[in-house]
Design a protein around this motif. Structure first.
Motif, PDB file in Angstrom:
ATOM      1  N   GLU A  11       0.869  -1.171   0.000  1.00 59.60           N
ATOM      2  CA  GLU A  11       0.000   0.000   0.000  1.00 59.60           C
ATOM      3  C   GLU A  11       0.907   1.223   0.000  1.00 59.60           C
ATOM      4  O   GLU A  11       1.780   1.347   0.858  1.00 59.60           O
ATOM      5  N   ALA A  12       0.699   2.107  -0.988  1.00 57.13           N
ATOM      6  CA  ALA A  12       1.591   3.254  -1.110  1.00 57.13           C
ATOM      7  C   ALA A  12       0.872   4.418  -1.777  1.00 57.13           C
ATOM      8  O   ALA A  12      -0.187   4.251  -2.377  1.00 57.13           O
ATOM      9  N   ASP A  13       1.474   5.568  -1.684  1.00 61.27           N
ATOM     10  CA  ASP A  13       0.982   6.783  -2.326  1.00 61.27           C
ATOM     11  C   ASP A  13       1.401   6.767  -3.792  1.00 61.27           C
ATOM     12  O   ASP A  13       2.593   6.775  -4.096  1.00 61.27           O
ATOM     13  N   VAL A  14       0.446   6.747  -4.691  1.00 64.94           N
ATOM     14  CA  VAL A  14       0.743   6.657  -6.119  1.00 64.94           C
ATOM     15  C   VAL A  14       1.454   7.907  -6.643  1.00 64.94           C
ATOM     16  O   VAL A  14       2.044   7.892  -7.712  1.00 64.94           O
ATOM     17  N   LEU A  15       1.434   8.965  -5.868  1.00 61.67           N
ATOM     18  CA  LEU A  15       2.160  10.178  -6.250  1.00 61.67           C
ATOM     19  C   LEU A  15       3.604  10.163  -5.760  1.00 61.67           C
ATOM     20  O   LEU A  15       4.389  11.055  -6.083  1.00 61.67           O
ATOM     21  N   ASN A  16       3.949   9.155  -4.972  1.00 61.67           N
ATOM     22  CA  ASN A  16       5.304   9.019  -4.429  1.00 61.67           C
ATOM     23  C   ASN A  16       5.553   7.536  -4.153  1.00 61.67           C
ATOM     24  O   ASN A  16       5.617   7.111  -3.001  1.00 61.67           O
ATOM     25  N   LEU A  17       5.698   6.756  -5.206  1.00 62.36           N
ATOM     26  CA  LEU A  17       5.842   5.309  -5.068  1.00 62.36           C
ATOM     27  C   LEU A  17       7.176   4.932  -4.427  1.00 62.36           C
ATOM     28  O   LEU A  17       8.206   5.513  -4.750  1.00 62.36           O
ATOM     29  N   PRO A  18       7.167   3.940  -3.531  1.00 60.96           N
ATOM     30  CA  PRO A  18       8.378   3.549  -2.806  1.00 60.96           C
ATOM     31  C   PRO A  18       9.225   2.525  -3.565  1.00 60.96           C
ATOM     32  O   PRO A  18       9.689   1.541  -2.993  1.00 60.96           O
ATOM     33  N   PHE A  19       9.415   2.730  -4.848  1.00 59.40           N
ATOM     34  CA  PHE A  19      10.165   1.795  -5.675  1.00 59.40           C
ATOM     35  C   PHE A  19      11.275   2.539  -6.417  1.00 59.40           C
ATOM     36  O   PHE A  19      11.150   3.730  -6.720  1.00 59.40           O
ATOM     37  N   GLU A  20      12.316   1.801  -6.731  1.00 62.59           N
ATOM     38  CA  GLU A  20      13.416   2.347  -7.526  1.00 62.59           C
ATOM     39  C   GLU A  20      12.930   2.611  -8.956  1.00 62.59           C
ATOM     40  O   GLU A  20      11.927   2.065  -9.396  1.00 62.59           O
ATOM     41  N   ASP A  21      13.676   3.402  -9.679  1.00 59.24           N
ATOM     42  CA  ASP A  21      13.382   3.649 -11.090  1.00 59.24           C
ATOM     43  C   ASP A  21      13.485   2.343 -11.875  1.00 59.24           C
ATOM     44  O   ASP A  21      14.278   1.464 -11.538  1.00 59.24           O
ATOM     45  N   ASN A  22      12.705   2.246 -12.934  1.00 63.83           N
ATOM     46  CA  ASN A  22      12.801   1.133 -13.890  1.00 63.83           C
ATOM     47  C   ASN A  22      12.678  -0.252 -13.244  1.00 63.83           C
ATOM     48  O   ASN A  22      13.458  -1.142 -13.529  1.00 63.83           O
ATOM     49  N   GLN A  23      11.657  -0.448 -12.432  1.00 64.23           N
ATOM     50  CA  GLN A  23      11.501  -1.706 -11.710  1.00 64.23           C
ATOM     51  C   GLN A  23      10.488  -2.682 -12.311  1.00 64.23           C
ATOM     52  O   GLN A  23      10.598  -3.874 -12.099  1.00 64.23           O
ATOM     53  N   PHE A  24       9.510  -2.200 -13.038  1.00 64.79           N
ATOM     54  CA  PHE A  24       8.380  -3.053 -13.404  1.00 64.79           C
ATOM     55  C   PHE A  24       8.231  -3.224 -14.914  1.00 64.79           C
ATOM     56  O   PHE A  24       8.426  -2.300 -15.686  1.00 64.79           O
ATOM     57  N   ASP A  25       7.836  -4.433 -15.306  1.00 63.99           N
ATOM     58  CA  ASP A  25       7.599  -4.763 -16.714  1.00 63.99           C
ATOM     59  C   ASP A  25       6.243  -4.264 -17.202  1.00 63.99           C
ATOM     60  O   ASP A  25       6.047  -4.073 -18.397  1.00 63.99           O
TER      61      ASP A  25
END
Length: 140
Positions: A11-25
């Motif tokens: 669960e996270a804020d879609v305006l400030n996602l807690p993921f590194e750049d270029n993580q998802f396919d």
């Protein structure tokens, strides 16, 4: 045999996602873009976390451009959805839908925003006589 895959729900804020750049396919969003406070920022953040070559599909309600479909949608929301929700004690959860549709950018505008924030391709597909639509974006 396929390797075991685990899905972790975050669960996270879609305006400030807690993921590194270029993580998802790939990414999907259902009935969420209409509810964010800053649509360009949301799309920019989605762009940031997608890998090069990735796609995202975003489904949401829309105001139809066809006057008959638009009138039907307004009647349906005002005379069926909200009254039934009110009987179930959920009026607030559904009464906001119609006003939110008035503020939500059209499919054409969504494409413009997506391209402006960095997606290399964006297409909006109206469905259900324009009462819903899917924005498909690509990051190259």
């Amino acid at each position: 045999m396929y390797p075991s895959l685990a899905i972790a729900w975050v669960e996270a804020d879609v305006l400030n996602l807690p993921f590194e750049d270029n993580q998802f396919d790939a990414a999907t969003m259902g009935y969420g873009l209409r509810n964010v406070t800053d649509i360009p920022r949301c799309l920019k953040e989605l762009h940031r976390v997608l890998k090069i070559g990735a796609k995202a599909a975003i489904l949401d309600f829309h105001r139809p451009t066809d006057s008959t479909a638009r009138a039907f949608q307004q009647w349906y929301l005002g005379n069926l959805v909200v009254p039934i929700a009110e009987q179930l004690g959920l009026k607030e959860e559904y009464a906001y839908i119609s006003p939110s549709l008035d503020r939500f950018p059209t499919g054409k505008k969504q494409v413009e925003i997506a391209l402006k924030v960095g997606f290399t391709a964006a297409t909006h597909y109206p469905i259900a006589n324009g009462m819903m639509g899917v924005l498909v974006v690509n990051k190259a």
